[in-house]
Design an enzyme around this catalytic site. Structure first.
Site, short mmCIF file in Angstrom:
data_model
loop_
_atom_site.label_atom_id
_atom_site.label_comp_id
_atom_site.label_asym_id
_atom_site.label_seq_id
_atom_site.Cartn_x
_atom_site.Cartn_y
_atom_site.Cartn_z
N LYS A 1 1.09 -1.31 -0.06
CA LYS A 1 -0.08 -0.11 -0.09
C LYS A 1 1.09 1.11 0.01
CE LYS A 1 -2.06 2.97 2.09
NZ LYS A 1 -1.53 4.36 1.68
N GLU B 1 9.71 15.90 14.98
CA GLU B 1 10.08 16.00 13.59
C GLU B 1 9.28 17.09 12.66
OE1 GLU B 1 8.89 12.23 11.66
OE2 GLU B 1 11.05 12.21 10.79
N CYS C 1 13.85 10.78 7.16
CA CYS C 1 13.78 10.38 8.31
C CYS C 1 15.15 10.59 9.08
CB CYS C 1 13.35 9.00 8.50
SG CYS C 1 14.42 7.90 7.51
P1 NAD Z 1 2.66 8.55 7.41
O1 NAD Z 1 2.77 7.69 8.66
O2 NAD Z 1 1.68 9.62 7.30
O3 NAD Z 1 2.08 7.20 6.10
C1 NAD Z 1 3.01 6.41 5.95
C2 NAD Z 1 2.24 5.35 5.16
O4 NAD Z 1 1.17 4.75 6.11
C3 NAD Z 1 1.30 5.60 3.92
O5 NAD Z 1 1.18 4.89 3.09
C4 NAD Z 1 0.00 6.15 4.75
O6 NAD Z 1 -1.07 5.97 3.71
C5 NAD Z 1 -0.19 4.92 5.66
N1 NAD Z 1 -0.99 5.27 6.80
C6 NAD Z 1 -1.24 6.44 7.35
N2 NAD Z 1 -1.99 6.11 8.47
C7 NAD Z 1 -2.45 4.78 8.60
C8 NAD Z 1 -3.23 4.15 9.47
N3 NAD Z 1 -3.99 4.47 10.49
N4 NAD Z 1 -3.16 2.57 9.09
C9 NAD Z 1 -2.31 2.13 8.26
N5 NAD Z 1 -1.57 3.05 7.36
C10 NAD Z 1 -1.67 4.28 7.46
O7 NAD Z 1 4.10 8.93 6.97
P2 NAD Z 1 4.51 9.88 5.68
O8 NAD Z 1 4.04 11.35 5.93
O9 NAD Z 1 3.96 9.23 4.47
O10 NAD Z 1 6.23 9.64 5.65
C11 NAD Z 1 6.64 10.56 6.56
C12 NAD Z 1 7.26 9.85 7.65
O11 NAD Z 1 7.97 8.50 7.53
C13 NAD Z 1 8.13 10.56 8.95
O12 NAD Z 1 7.86 10.43 10.12
C14 NAD Z 1 9.36 9.93 8.46
O13 NAD Z 1 10.44 9.95 9.55
C15 NAD Z 1 9.19 8.39 8.30
N6 NAD Z 1 10.01 7.71 7.72
C16 NAD Z 1 10.82 6.84 8.22
C17 NAD Z 1 11.82 6.47 7.63
C18 NAD Z 1 12.60 5.00 8.30
O14 NAD Z 1 13.47 4.64 7.43
N7 NAD Z 1 12.67 5.06 9.51
C19 NAD Z 1 12.05 6.39 6.27
C20 NAD Z 1 11.28 7.34 5.51
C21 NAD Z 1 10.31 7.96 6.25
#
Ligand code: NAD
Length: 502
Positions: free
Chosen positions: A180, A390, A289
């Site tokens: 997804k 963040e 991140c």
């Molecule tokens: P997000 O958490 O909003 O979304 C990530 C994914 O989760 C998306 O596909 C979203 O649709 C899905 N999602 C959101 N709510 C959900 C729920 N309740 N149930 C299931 N799926 C759900 O994050 P974002 O804004 O897309 O990305 C940024 C975040 O990702 C930042 O916090 C960043 O630090 C983190 N990140 C971490 C890494 C790592 O390797 N640790 C790498 C890249 C990004």
């Protein structure tokens, strides 16, 4: 101007076919550099997730991938890597168009993708099972077998790279997958699924359901038919997803938020370190991140170091991500832009000083996009919210420390623990300091550097589990022990002899 008739339409990719959503629901994907409509994409929910998990379950159960001879599986992964290589120019342009990240960055990042598929294919091809020192006339051999159907939920900041870090080991180990992708950037993931099929991957092995986290993501993370759920996203999303998957006893890997310290030791080459700090903070407009969001500098050098950073930040060229001259693109969305503005206001209220940037870009050609000037806060103290939370935008904070112990305290004084970098001319000093940092990855005289062999993951609120490396491969397998009696079996009830069972 695109009319609705000529806007590209994308559908889910399930069982090797493009499939619409029930009821034909769609959502829009827009170009963050100018707000134009890029595509209409099928909006999935529980029904589409059910279809995709079912296709992946059938593909796993009939062994078309999981029981394929490993040599054949690896041959297909190599063909997949080769097809990705061929498609790199179009994938990079599409990724840049949807994320807003400069084409130069996307080319550099995506050129690494084929390596990940080749690396994990090589691990699968060379993996050897083990034999334990089981006591008595027994042979206990331990095989590593795939898990089953795995769900992968990915974010928008590095759509294909993050997917690849999960997908390559999952496929190499013989699992089948339902992805997804983020609702902001689903197009390249769909393109990748098509490339996999064309490279010979059987239908149903790599499925994609597009849609929002609150619906499609939630349905996938709470699906009882998964063997594992692997998320990269925000820390709050991680908590929700891990709870949903945990309720079904589905194992979870979470790569979550971060706010990396960049520690500049007094003996560092300050010009190199300033270049490193700017790279750490502003690549992807700070939407990573491991963004260098806290620059820790010795108090005797803090002012001079900030000056060097400011000069470099002010020279960054904002612009159309597709132009080769562009160094900084827009943020991915209006929401991310507002979040950045909000934190800049918070920083000012907290008493930090804006040394450069601090506002939306005002050049006429940038006005329709989500551009924000690279921003440096000085006079920041560790407890401030801008130093703790963040922001995920082009905003970094300069903090000063009096001695190394204080630098360590500040670096660790945060709920995250993903990455950090140390800048020094004394590698041994850097290595000693690295031991004291509470995070999963530490670079010395570099930042953001990755490799398929590097175990990736965070401590504390930055997540649980590791992706990449041999450990990442293993996390997509489970052991199966086979115990062979090499002697006559004991007839337990027919004997009164003392027999040891364990
Ligand atoms: P997000 O958490 O909003 O979304 C990530 C994914 O989760 C998306 O596909 C979203 O649709 C899905 N999602 C959101 N709510 C959900 C729920 N309740 N149930 C299931 N799926 C759900 O994050 P974002 O804004 O897309 O990305 C940024 C975040 O990702 C930042 O916090 C960043 O630090 C983190 N990140 C971490 C890494 C790592 O390797 N640790 C790498 C890249 C990004």
């Amino acid at each position: 101007m695109k009319t609705l008739e000529n806007v590209a339409a994308y559908r889910h990719f399930i069982d090797g076919e493009e499939q619409p959503s029930a009821g034909g629901r769609t959502f829009d994907v827009r170009n963050p550099a100018n707000g134009t409509l890029v595509a209409r994409v099928a909006e999935g929910g529980a029904g589409e997730v059910e279809r995709a998990v079912d296709a992946a379950r059938r593909a796993f159960a009939d062994g078309r991938w999981s029981r394929l001879p490993v040599r054949e599986r690896c041959r297909i992964l190599s063909a997949f890597a080769q097809e990705i290589e061929r498609a790199l120019p179009s994938l990079s342009t599409l990724e840049s168009t949807c994320t807003g990240r400069p084409l130069r960055e996307m080319r550099a990042q995506l050129s690494r993708l084929p390596e990940f598929y080749r690396y994990f294919a090589a691990i699968a091809r060379t993996a050897e099972d083990s034999v334990t020192p089981f006591e008595g006339p027994y042979l206990n051999y331990v095989r590593r077998v795939p898990l089953g159907v795995v769900g992968q939920i990915t974010p928008w900041n590095h759509p294909l790279l993050i997917l690849t870090k999960k997908l390559a080991p999952a496929l190499a180990a013989g699992n089948t997958v339902v992805v997804k992708p983020s609702e902001y950037t689903p197009l390249t993931t769909l393109a990748l699924a098509r490339i996999a099929l064309d490279a010979g991957m059987p239908p149903g092995v790599f499925n994609v359901v597009t849609g929002f986290g609150s619906e499609a993501g939630r349905a996938l993370s709470s699906h009882p038919g998964l063997a594992k759920l692997d998320l990269t996203g925000g820390t709050e999303t991680g908590r929700v997803v891990a709870q949903a998957a945990g309720a079904n006893l589905v194992r979870v890997n979470c790569e979550l938020g971060g706010k990396a310290p960049v520690i500049v030791l007094p003996d560092a080459d300050l010009e190199q370190a300033a270049g490193g700090a700017i790279f750490a903070a502003f690549i992807a407009s700070g939407q990573t991140c491991i963004a260098g969001a806290r620059i820790l500098v010795h108090e005797s050098q803090a002012e001079e170091f900030a000056e060097r950073m400011i000069a470099r930040a002010e020279a960054l060229r904002l612009g159309d991500p597709l132009l080769p001259s562009t160094q900084l693109g827009p943020l991915v969305s209006e929401r991310q832009l507002q979040r950045t503005e909000h934190y800049v206001a918070v920083g000012m209220q907290e008493g930090a000083q804006i040394a450069c940037g601090g506002k939306r870009a005002t050049a006429p050609e940038l006005r329709d996009g989500y551009f924000f000037e690279p921003t440096i806060f000085t006079g920041v103290r560790s407890p401030m919210r801008i130093a703790q939370e963040e922001i995920f935008g082009p905003v970094t904070c300069v903090l000063s420390y009096r001695n190394v112990d204080e630098a360590v305290r500040i670096a660790n004084d945060i709920p995250f623990g993903l990455g950090a970098s140390i800048w020094t001319s004394d590698a041994a000093k850097g290595m000693k300091l690295a031991e004291r940092l509470e995070c999963g990855i530490v670079w010395i005289n570099d930042h953001h550097r990755i490799d398929p062999a590097l175990p990736w993951g965070g401590m504390k609120g930055s997540g649980m589990g590791r992706e990449c490396g041999i450990e990442g491969y293993r996390e997509y397998t489970q052991t199966k022990s086979v115990v062979v009696n090499l002697d006559e079996p004991v007839d337990w009830y027919a004997t009164t002899d003392v027999v040891r069972l364990s």
